[in-house]
Design an enzyme around this catalytic site. Structure first.
Site, mmCIF file in Angstrom:
data_model
loop_
_atom_site.group_PDB
_atom_site.id
_atom_site.type_symbol
_atom_site.label_atom_id
_atom_site.label_comp_id
_atom_site.label_asym_id
_atom_site.label_seq_id
_atom_site.Cartn_x
_atom_site.Cartn_y
_atom_site.Cartn_z
ATOM 1 N N ASP A 25 -7.785 -34.201 7.197
ATOM 2 C CA ASP A 25 -7.951 -32.950 6.480
ATOM 3 C C ASP A 25 -7.198 -31.760 7.217
ATOM 4 O OD1 ASP A 25 -9.329 -32.482 8.765
ATOM 5 O OD2 ASP A 25 -11.286 -32.733 7.904
ATOM 6 N N HIS B 154 -5.062 -41.804 10.861
ATOM 7 C CA HIS B 154 -5.379 -42.209 9.268
ATOM 8 C C HIS B 154 -4.659 -41.619 8.329
ATOM 9 C CE1 HIS B 154 -9.342 -44.414 10.696
ATOM 10 N NE2 HIS B 154 -8.341 -45.060 10.808
HETATM 11 P P1 NAD Z 1 -18.361 -41.656 9.029
HETATM 12 O O1 NAD Z 1 -18.533 -41.128 7.616
HETATM 13 O O2 NAD Z 1 -18.466 -43.215 9.025
HETATM 14 O O3 NAD Z 1 -19.223 -41.157 10.034
HETATM 15 C C1 NAD Z 1 -19.478 -39.789 10.389
HETATM 16 C C2 NAD Z 1 -20.279 -39.516 11.598
HETATM 17 O O4 NAD Z 1 -20.356 -38.145 11.714
HETATM 18 C C3 NAD Z 1 -21.673 -40.062 11.484
HETATM 19 O O5 NAD Z 1 -21.758 -40.813 12.587
HETATM 20 C C4 NAD Z 1 -22.605 -38.876 11.482
HETATM 21 O O6 NAD Z 1 -23.934 -39.134 12.063
HETATM 22 C C5 NAD Z 1 -21.674 -38.082 12.225
HETATM 23 N N1 NAD Z 1 -21.985 -36.434 11.890
HETATM 24 C C6 NAD Z 1 -22.448 -35.906 10.767
HETATM 25 N N2 NAD Z 1 -22.447 -34.719 10.862
HETATM 26 C C7 NAD Z 1 -22.019 -34.225 12.038
HETATM 27 C C8 NAD Z 1 -21.857 -33.161 13.001
HETATM 28 N N3 NAD Z 1 -22.423 -31.692 12.286
HETATM 29 N N4 NAD Z 1 -21.289 -33.071 14.068
HETATM 30 C C9 NAD Z 1 -21.141 -34.313 14.641
HETATM 31 N N5 NAD Z 1 -21.301 -35.398 13.888
HETATM 32 C C10 NAD Z 1 -21.650 -35.549 12.775
HETATM 33 O O7 NAD Z 1 -16.778 -41.233 9.509
HETATM 34 P P2 NAD Z 1 -15.588 -41.834 10.322
HETATM 35 O O8 NAD Z 1 -16.289 -42.444 11.600
HETATM 36 O O9 NAD Z 1 -14.643 -40.685 10.542
HETATM 37 O O10 NAD Z 1 -15.085 -42.811 9.458
HETATM 38 C C11 NAD Z 1 -14.862 -42.801 8.291
HETATM 39 C C12 NAD Z 1 -13.516 -42.664 7.731
HETATM 40 O O11 NAD Z 1 -13.303 -42.048 6.702
HETATM 41 C C13 NAD Z 1 -12.314 -42.313 8.570
HETATM 42 O O12 NAD Z 1 -11.345 -43.265 8.681
HETATM 43 C C14 NAD Z 1 -11.774 -41.221 8.009
HETATM 44 O O13 NAD Z 1 -10.184 -41.204 8.078
HETATM 45 C C15 NAD Z 1 -12.122 -41.030 6.598
HETATM 46 N N6 NAD Z 1 -12.702 -39.683 6.292
HETATM 47 C C16 NAD Z 1 -12.119 -38.611 6.826
HETATM 48 C C17 NAD Z 1 -12.649 -37.435 6.315
HETATM 49 C C18 NAD Z 1 -11.945 -36.060 6.638
HETATM 50 O O14 NAD Z 1 -10.751 -36.001 6.861
HETATM 51 N N7 NAD Z 1 -12.569 -34.762 6.936
HETATM 52 C C19 NAD Z 1 -13.852 -37.188 5.478
HETATM 53 C C20 NAD Z 1 -14.539 -38.433 5.235
HETATM 54 C C21 NAD Z 1 -14.002 -39.754 5.602
#
Ligand code: NAD
Length: 244
Positions: free
Chosen positions: A94, A109
């Site tokens: 992002d 990624h």
């Molecule tokens: P995930 O969705 O598997 O896990 C998110 C984690 O963040 C959870 O463990 C949750 O408990 C924690 N979390 C939630 N709110 C939080 C906060 N305020 N502060 C700290 N932690 C918090 O995400 P992941 O492990 O990044 O893996 C998912 C894949 O999805 C990645 O490969 C990524 O590339 C992609 N992704 C990216 C985005 C983005 O770019 N913002 C968004 C969604 C998914």
């Protein structure tokens, strides 16, 4: 942290949650409620229904473009002024770390704002809008796709090598806002641990990594990170740099 010469950080979707960007494993609402994001982020999904996948990414791209970095992103950018070397490794696509001012970001990624040709894999800046989704590559006519790494695809080699190198050479490794389920990123904190780093996790919920971490901050990154910086460097708004 005060003595550290090199701090490496791995971030996941959780660090952007407080910016309004949904994580993958949080419940989806509205338009996309009936699809599991994991089912849309695969090469198979794109082959079967390229229009649906393109439109889902177009929706997420729009969401990300309207989001702003939160205090967690800004605290990590500020950390660069406190420690001689900071390496920020992100699974996020992002750009919010870069927009907060972090200068050394390894994108494992990809990035949702870029588009590539699905056949030639090169970045495409301009294409003709015909109203069809996905649009086609202006050179070879193959469908265009987002420049992100889907489940089952290999990571950009240079980024992965740089991330592993950072994990091997850092004194402190932070895992922040990631469920620690997606490989190979999930192994980076353990690599750091094996090479002698102190491991810390910031996440409101337990993860498979939690039991390996020496320190766990159970809370949202947007609160925990600014508080951590304030308490370690006893800082107000501008950290005392120990850069040499
Ligand atoms: P995930 O969705 O598997 O896990 C998110 C984690 O963040 C959870 O463990 C949750 O408990 C924690 N979390 C939630 N709110 C939080 C906060 N305020 N502060 C700290 N932690 C918090 O995400 P992941 O492990 O990044 O893996 C998912 C894949 O999805 C990645 O490969 C990524 O590339 C992609 N992704 C990216 C985005 C983005 O770019 N913002 C968004 C969604 C998914």
């Amino acid at each position: 942290m005060r003595r550290a010469r090199h701090i490496a950080i791995l971030t996941g979707a959780g660090i952007s949650a407080e910016s309004g960007v949904p994580t993958f494993r949080d419940a989806q609402t509205g338009l996309w409620a009936k699809y599991r994001p994991e089912d849309l982020a695969t090469p198979e999904a794109f082959r079967q229904d390229p229009k649906r996948v393109w439109e889902w990414y177009a929706w997420r791209r729009e969401l990300v473009s309207q989001a702003a970095p939160n205090p967690g992103h800004y605290a990590l950018a500020q950390l660069e002024g406190c420690v001689p070397r900071v390496t920020l490794i992100t699974q996020n696509v992002d750009s919010l770390h870069q927009r907060a001012g972090s200068s050394n970001v390894i994108e494992l990624h990809g990035n949702i704002s870029r588009v590539i040709c699905s056949a030639e894999r090169r970045v495409v800046e301009q294409w003709q809008e015909t109203g069809d989704a996905p649009p086609l590559c202006p050179d070879c006519g193959a469908p265009l796709r987002p420049d992100v790494v889907w489940f089952g695809e290999i990571l950009p080699l240079q980024a992965l090598e740089a991330a592993v190198q950072a994990a091997h050479s850092c004194d402190v490794f932070f895992s922040i806002g990631t469920s620690s389920l997606v490989e190979p990123a999930a192994s980076l904190p353990l690599e750091a641990l094996q090479h002698g780093a102190t491991l810390a996790e910031i996440n409101p919920l337990p993860t498979p990594l939690s039991k390996h971490a020496r320190f766990v901050l159970r809370g949202p990154a947007g609160q925990a990170l600014p508080e951590l910086l304030r308490s370690v460097w006893v800082i107000g708004r501008s950290p005392e740099p120990n850069r040499q």
